[in-house]
Design a protein around this motif. Structure first.
Motif, mmCIF file in Angstrom:
data_model
loop_
_atom_site.group_PDB
_atom_site.id
_atom_site.type_symbol
_atom_site.label_atom_id
_atom_site.label_comp_id
_atom_site.label_asym_id
_atom_site.label_seq_id
_atom_site.Cartn_x
_atom_site.Cartn_y
_atom_site.Cartn_z
ATOM 1 N N TYR A 185 0.829 -1.204 0.000
ATOM 2 C CA TYR A 185 0.000 0.000 0.000
ATOM 3 C C TYR A 185 0.865 1.256 0.000
ATOM 4 O O TYR A 185 0.625 2.178 -0.770
ATOM 5 C CB TYR A 185 -0.938 -0.004 1.214
ATOM 6 C CG TYR A 185 -1.729 1.277 1.350
ATOM 7 C CD1 TYR A 185 -2.836 1.511 0.536
ATOM 8 C CD2 TYR A 185 -1.360 2.252 2.275
ATOM 9 C CE1 TYR A 185 -3.564 2.687 0.644
ATOM 10 C CE2 TYR A 185 -2.076 3.426 2.390
ATOM 11 C CZ TYR A 185 -3.171 3.642 1.575
ATOM 12 O OH TYR A 185 -3.885 4.800 1.677
ATOM 13 N N THR A 203 2.595 1.801 -3.302
ATOM 14 C CA THR A 203 1.648 2.339 -4.284
ATOM 15 C C THR A 203 1.405 3.820 -4.034
ATOM 16 O O THR A 203 1.373 4.620 -4.977
ATOM 17 C CB THR A 203 0.309 1.570 -4.222
ATOM 18 O OG1 THR A 203 0.568 0.194 -4.470
ATOM 19 C CG2 THR A 203 -0.681 2.106 -5.239
ATOM 20 N N GLU A 204 1.236 4.193 -2.776
ATOM 21 C CA GLU A 204 1.015 5.600 -2.435
ATOM 22 C C GLU A 204 2.210 6.460 -2.841
ATOM 23 O O GLU A 204 2.043 7.538 -3.406
ATOM 24 C CB GLU A 204 0.737 5.756 -0.933
ATOM 25 C CG GLU A 204 -0.613 5.247 -0.498
ATOM 26 C CD GLU A 204 -1.751 6.020 -1.133
ATOM 27 O OE1 GLU A 204 -1.763 7.262 -1.039
ATOM 28 O OE2 GLU A 204 -2.615 5.373 -1.737
ATOM 29 N N SER A 212 4.401 5.795 -5.128
ATOM 30 C CA SER A 212 4.433 5.831 -6.590
ATOM 31 C C SER A 212 3.415 6.837 -7.126
ATOM 32 O O SER A 212 3.717 7.603 -8.048
ATOM 33 C CB SER A 212 4.149 4.436 -7.149
ATOM 34 O OG SER A 212 4.108 4.482 -8.551
ATOM 35 N N ASP A 213 2.218 6.860 -6.538
ATOM 36 C CA ASP A 213 1.189 7.818 -6.956
ATOM 37 C C ASP A 213 1.632 9.254 -6.692
ATOM 38 O O ASP A 213 1.438 10.139 -7.529
ATOM 39 C CB ASP A 213 -0.131 7.546 -6.232
ATOM 40 C CG ASP A 213 -0.804 6.259 -6.691
ATOM 41 O OD1 ASP A 213 -0.379 5.692 -7.722
ATOM 42 O OD2 ASP A 213 -1.748 5.812 -6.001
#
Length: 111
Positions: free
Chosen positions: A32, A35-36, A38-39
């Motif tokens: 998670y 992903t955060e 990366s975003d």
């Protein structure tokens, strides 16, 4: 507008630095968080790209102004152009004290 450019450049440099350092972290990240991050990195890159486009546009406007263009409603007008601004006739001309082009009021519009 000239004071905006250094601030925008500083913001662009800051965003680029954050963009480069964002993916680097100590330890193992759970999926998670990865992903955060990366975003966030993608958002920073997109913002940096938009700031660069804005700076390029401002630089082009500055170059046009230096060439002798007067601006009105986002459009460039050459020296000698005549238009109506706020019910007054104005002519694009170079100001003797600054050397920069700008609209010079001639007087009220006569009907």
């Amino acid at each position: 507008m000239k004071t905006f450019i250094p601030a925008a450049v500083a913001a662009s440099v800051l965003l680029a630095a954050i963009s480069e350092s964002a993916p680097v972290s100590a330890g193992v990240l759970d999926p998670y968080m990865a992903t955060e991050i990366s975003d966030i990195n993608d958002i920073v890159k997109e913002t940096n790209s938009r700031v660069e486009k804005i700076l390029t546009h401002i630089e082009q406007q500055d170059k046009e102004a230096y060439k002798g263009a007067c601006w009105l409603d986002g459009k460039a007008f050459s020296q000698g152009a005549v238009t109506t601004v706020a019910r007054h006739t104005a002519t694009c001309s170079v100001q003797p004290d600054t050397g920069w082009p700008q609209w010079k009021e001639k007087g009220p519009v006569v009907n």
